[in-house]
Scaffold this active site. Structure first.
Site, PDB file in Angstrom:
ATOM      1  N   ASP A  21       0.856  -1.173   0.000  1.00 51.95           N
ATOM      2  CA  ASP A  21       0.000   0.000   0.000  1.00 51.95           C
ATOM      3  C   ASP A  21       0.902   1.236   0.000  1.00 51.95           C
ATOM      4  OD1 ASP A  21      -2.486   1.540   0.484  1.00 51.95           O
ATOM      5  OD2 ASP A  21      -1.577   1.895   2.442  1.00 51.95           O
ATOM      6  N   ASP A  23      -0.238   5.177   0.843  1.00 49.90           N
ATOM      7  CA  ASP A  23      -0.517   6.165   1.894  1.00 49.90           C
ATOM      8  C   ASP A  23      -0.688   5.481   3.246  1.00 49.90           C
ATOM      9  OD1 ASP A  23      -1.005   8.839   0.338  1.00 49.90           O
ATOM     10  OD2 ASP A  23      -2.062   7.291  -0.791  1.00 49.90           O
TER      11      ASP A  23
END
Length: 241
Positions: A21, A23
């Site tokens: 991922d 953020d």
């Protein structure tokens, strides 16, 4: 489980790829996200409290629950514009640069799988100057973004690796559940944005940040090592980071 105990059986193996991922996992963009969405809420007459619990969910999926259908496309375009224009104070999280560099140098397939749009992902990666994986899957590439499994499945497909042979690193419960549904082989959570208790229900391993991970890379594959101070099997030949 936490980073102070031996690895669970699910992580005591090699993985052929890493899906990360962005953020909250690789970068800290919370301040910029909050500024953008607060302005968006003000412009669209939405109570910001309705955004609670939405971390890790794509903007389109979030907006679908907030506005009438005929307003959603314009509202989506607006939040993308706001976020792309605001990359101030975005920071690289501990361990992110070292891990991406290690994966690149060792030839371990890696992809960023994010709920951001194409322009937003590129703007934030450029602002941080992190190594850019060859594969970046965004919300623009799938019909259903997180919390659905589609982004993780596409990331594995583009790397040419079975999802079961992929190690996932994520900071949000929604993303972890999506990865689990996608059949990803190992799930590591970082406590950047959610509590350890929340993440521990879904992840195989919960750590404070990527910097807490110890890895061994060899022959284009990766495995996690037990935390420092925990007795572990002899590592495979290769480099550790």
């Amino acid at each position: 489980m936490t980073s102070s105990t031996p690895l669970p059986e699910a992580l005591r193996r090699d993985f052929g790829a890493v899906l990360l991922d962005m953020d909250g996992t690789l970068i800290d963009s919370i301040a910029a996200v909050e500024r953008s969405w607060l302005r968006w809420c003000e412009e669209h007459g939405v109570d910001p409290r309705r955004l609670a619990g939405s971390h890790g969910v794509t903007a389109r999926n979030l907006i679908a629950g907030l506005l009438p259908e005929d307003e959603r496309d314009a509202a989506y375009d607006r939040i993308v514009a706001l976020e792309v224009a605001d990359v101030d104070a975005i920071e690289v999280l501990p361990g992110a640069l070292d891990l991406l560099t290690t994966l690149r140098d060792a030839g371990v397939p890696a992809a960023i799988v994010t709920s951001s749009s194409d322009p937003l992902a590129e703007a934030r990666l450029a602002a941080t100057a992190l190594p850019h994986p060859e594969v970046v899957v965004t919300a623009d590439h799938v019909e259903r973004g997180k919390p659905f499994p589609d982004p993780w499945l596409l990331g594995a497909e583009r790397l040419g690796v079975d999802p079961a042979d992929c190690l996932v690193v994520e900071d949000a419960v929604a993303g972890l559940r999506a990865a689990r549904e996608a059949g990803c082989g190992g799930l590591v959570a970082v406590t950047t944005t959610m509590t350890r208790a929340e993440l521990d229900e879904v992840a195989d391993l919960v750590v404070g940040s990527i910097a807490d991970l110890r890895v061994d890379v060899s022959d284009g594959r990766i495995r996690l090592l037990d935390p420092a101070g925990v007795d572990e099997p002899s590592p495979r030949e290769g480099g550790a980071a």
